[in-house]
Design an enzyme around this catalytic site. Sequence first.
Site, short mmCIF file in Angstrom:
data_model
loop_
_atom_site.label_atom_id
_atom_site.label_comp_id
_atom_site.label_asym_id
_atom_site.label_seq_id
_atom_site.Cartn_x
_atom_site.Cartn_y
_atom_site.Cartn_z
N HIS A 151 20.72 31.06 19.79
CA HIS A 151 19.64 32.06 19.77
C HIS A 151 18.25 31.42 19.77
O HIS A 151 17.43 31.69 18.90
CB HIS A 151 19.80 32.99 18.57
CG HIS A 151 21.04 33.83 18.60
ND1 HIS A 151 21.28 34.87 17.72
CD2 HIS A 151 22.14 33.79 19.41
CE1 HIS A 151 22.46 35.41 17.99
NE2 HIS A 151 22.99 34.76 19.02
N GLU A 244 19.82 45.38 24.73
CA GLU A 244 18.71 46.32 24.88
C GLU A 244 17.75 45.92 25.98
O GLU A 244 17.52 44.74 26.22
CB GLU A 244 17.91 46.41 23.58
CG GLU A 244 18.65 46.94 22.40
CD GLU A 244 17.78 47.06 21.16
OE1 GLU A 244 18.31 47.47 20.11
OE2 GLU A 244 16.57 46.74 21.23
N TYR A 265 30.53 40.53 15.45
CA TYR A 265 31.63 39.92 16.21
C TYR A 265 32.96 40.05 15.48
O TYR A 265 34.02 40.03 16.10
CB TYR A 265 31.32 38.46 16.50
CG TYR A 265 30.14 38.27 17.43
CD1 TYR A 265 30.21 38.67 18.75
CD2 TYR A 265 28.96 37.70 16.97
CE1 TYR A 265 29.13 38.52 19.61
CE2 TYR A 265 27.88 37.53 17.83
CZ TYR A 265 27.95 37.94 19.13
OH TYR A 265 26.89 37.79 19.97
#
Length: 373
Positions: A151, A244, A265
């Site tokens: 990330h 999104e 997850y």
Amino acid sequence: MKHVGITLALLAGLGFAQAGHADSTFRSDKTDFRLETVADGLAHPWSLAFLPDGDLLVTEREGRLRRIRNGTLQAAPIDGLPELVVSGQGGLLDVALHPEFPANRRLFLSYAHKNAEGMTTRVARATYRNDTLTHVEVIFEALPRSDTSRHFGSRLTFDPQGNLYVSVGDRGAMRRAQDREDDAGGVHRITVEGEPAPGNPFLGQPGANDTLYTWGNRNIQGMTRHPETGEIWTHEHGPRGGDEINILSAGTNYGWPEITYGIDYSGLPITTKTAKPGMAQPLHYWDPSIAPSGMAFYTGEAVPEWQGDLFVGALAMRKLVRLKIEDGEVVEEEDLLTDLNQRIRDVRMGPDGALWLLTDSANGKVYRVVPVN
């Protein structure tokens, strides 16, 4: 939209239209099209930029910046890259040319960096000439660092005023995205010198970082400027579901992880809420997750029916998604390239009027989307 520096005729003269072989024909509701392979043999390519002379720059996550010249991938990578680390999702990531690149030869790179305090997302500015980077200077570093290798965010986009937007993921620690004094989990707006951009929503305010533009973002890997409004559009990865699309608005909290349309997850809920006062709703979301990466508005003339549509790459679902948007709503969605079975890492609108794609694999390719007619 006016594209600077390259015309279709010039690209054809440089050999792009003939350089690679044409792959199978694919079908869209609007037109049949084929893919031209411009280059292959790239190690997990991440981002693509168009040079004024018609050549291309491509980043490889493994830590190399490559040039495609006259339709041929050059064997030697570009010299002079900043120090970086290749780990997990991190490596050399985005590349963006300065808005006045033809005059100043400046470009910007985002990448993962490691020191004794951990890893983070960095942005460096450099001058590019003769396949070499010089005057390399780090202009942004997301703090604090952490030991995770996921990330990183790292998409770069300029607004019409020449400010640079930098996405930073939550680094795998979701609560960081709701801390405005933490650089993770948000979008930062800086000048080309690396200073907080004038008019930033939290500039000079206690309890928030001066560069912060939005927060509550999980991991933005798609960011582009609307060709007419100049607004910055983004998409971000959800967990299991909840990817999104958002239009950035200064000082807005996009909710992660307080609200989400996805689950963990593990299959357990992250939150029971999909909406909360003071937190923005997405323009569009996917459930299950498609793992979006890269996106661009179509502004070419070859397929008039695609004009203004948004194209989004997908990693997990291995496809290209076309979205028609009217009055702030997605009114049509079409999955393309589902038979290609490739992770689409980046999507760019080329100055030749064509869509360009990168595939994320050990033998990554650069594709050009060409209507059959």
